[in-house]
Each structure stands twice: as structure tokens, then as C-alpha cells.
Design a protein around this motif. Structure first.
Motif, short mmCIF file in Angstrom:
data_model
loop_
_atom_site.label_atom_id
_atom_site.label_comp_id
_atom_site.label_asym_id
_atom_site.label_seq_id
_atom_site.Cartn_x
_atom_site.Cartn_y
_atom_site.Cartn_z
N LYS A 100 0.85 -1.19 0.00
CA LYS A 100 0.00 0.00 0.00
C LYS A 100 0.89 1.24 0.00
O LYS A 100 1.77 1.38 0.85
N LEU A 101 0.66 2.12 -0.96
CA LEU A 101 1.44 3.35 -1.07
C LEU A 101 0.55 4.56 -0.86
O LEU A 101 -0.61 4.57 -1.28
N LEU B 295 9.63 10.08 -6.78
CA LEU B 295 9.03 9.37 -5.65
C LEU B 295 10.11 9.17 -4.61
O LEU B 295 11.25 8.80 -4.93
N ALA B 296 9.78 9.40 -3.37
CA ALA B 296 10.74 9.26 -2.26
C ALA B 296 10.00 8.72 -1.05
O ALA B 296 8.78 8.81 -0.96
N THR B 297 10.73 8.17 -0.14
CA THR B 297 10.14 7.65 1.08
C THR B 297 10.53 8.52 2.27
O THR B 297 11.58 9.16 2.26
N THR B 298 9.67 8.55 3.25
CA THR B 298 9.99 9.28 4.47
C THR B 298 10.59 8.34 5.51
O THR B 298 10.95 8.77 6.59
N TYR B 299 10.65 7.04 5.19
CA TYR B 299 11.19 6.05 6.11
C TYR B 299 12.36 5.36 5.45
O TYR B 299 12.37 5.16 4.25
N PRO B 300 13.36 4.93 6.12
CA PRO B 300 13.54 5.18 7.56
C PRO B 300 14.00 6.60 7.80
O PRO B 300 14.71 7.17 6.99
#
Length: 100
Positions: free
Chosen positions: A41-42, A92-97
């Protein structure tokens, strides 16, 4: 003056083409049922603060994720919500970790 009009016309044509392409992709994504097993899930947060979320099959190619991200504003509108603007270019980027 004529050069400005030509530039404005070209920019409008490019914007219209982008909108048509995004709507076509959104319609295709709308026809696909969300998987229920082996999923990821994104959630995306746009610069405007709008959020979009979708469930993908774990084996779906990354190109499908990018297609969704590019057209999620149109898709949201087709699903009965309010359409929102997606930047023409994005990463697109992630906030985790989170780094400490």
C-alpha cells in the motif's frame, strides 16, 4: 508579440496532451481491481497537501506505480473525489527510515 503567442499556444497544447494522457492512464487503472494478497500500500502526498493512496500487487512493475503517481489526481476525480494537480515532473521518495 507573435513569438509569445506561439510559445503560449505550444505550452497550452503540451498541457492539453498531458491531461489527455493522464486521463487515459487513470481510466485504465480504474478498471483494474486492487489485489488482496501479497500487496503493498502506497500513499503519496502532493506539494499542495493532497493525498492519494493505492494498493499494488507485490509483483507489479515500478512503471505501474509511476503511472499511478502521474495520474492519481485524475484518478481521484474519476472515483468521485475532487481532481487535483500533479506536478509535471516529480520524484518518488520515502519518508522512512528516518535518520536520527
Amino acid at each position: 508579440r507573435e513569438a509569445r503567442e506561439l510559445a503560449a499556444s505550444a505550452a497550452q497544447r503540451k498541457s492539453d496532451e498531458l491531461a489527455v494522457r493522464r486521463r487515459g492512464v487513470a481510466e485504465k487503472l480504474l478498471a483494474v481491481e486492487a489485489p488482496t494478497v501479497g500487496v503493498c500500500k502506497l500513499v503519496l502526498r502532493m506539494p499542495s497537501g493532497c493525498r492519494a493512496e493505492r494498493t499494488f500487487g507485490a509483483e507489479e512493475p515500478l512503471s505501474v506505480v509511476y503511472d499511478w503517481a502521474d495520474s492519481c489526481g485524475e484518478l481521484h476525480g474519476l472515483q468521485g473525489g475532487e481532481s487535483f494537480e500533479v506536478p509535471e515532473r516529480f520524484k518518488l521518495a520515502t519518508t522512512y527510515p528516518r535518520s536520527l
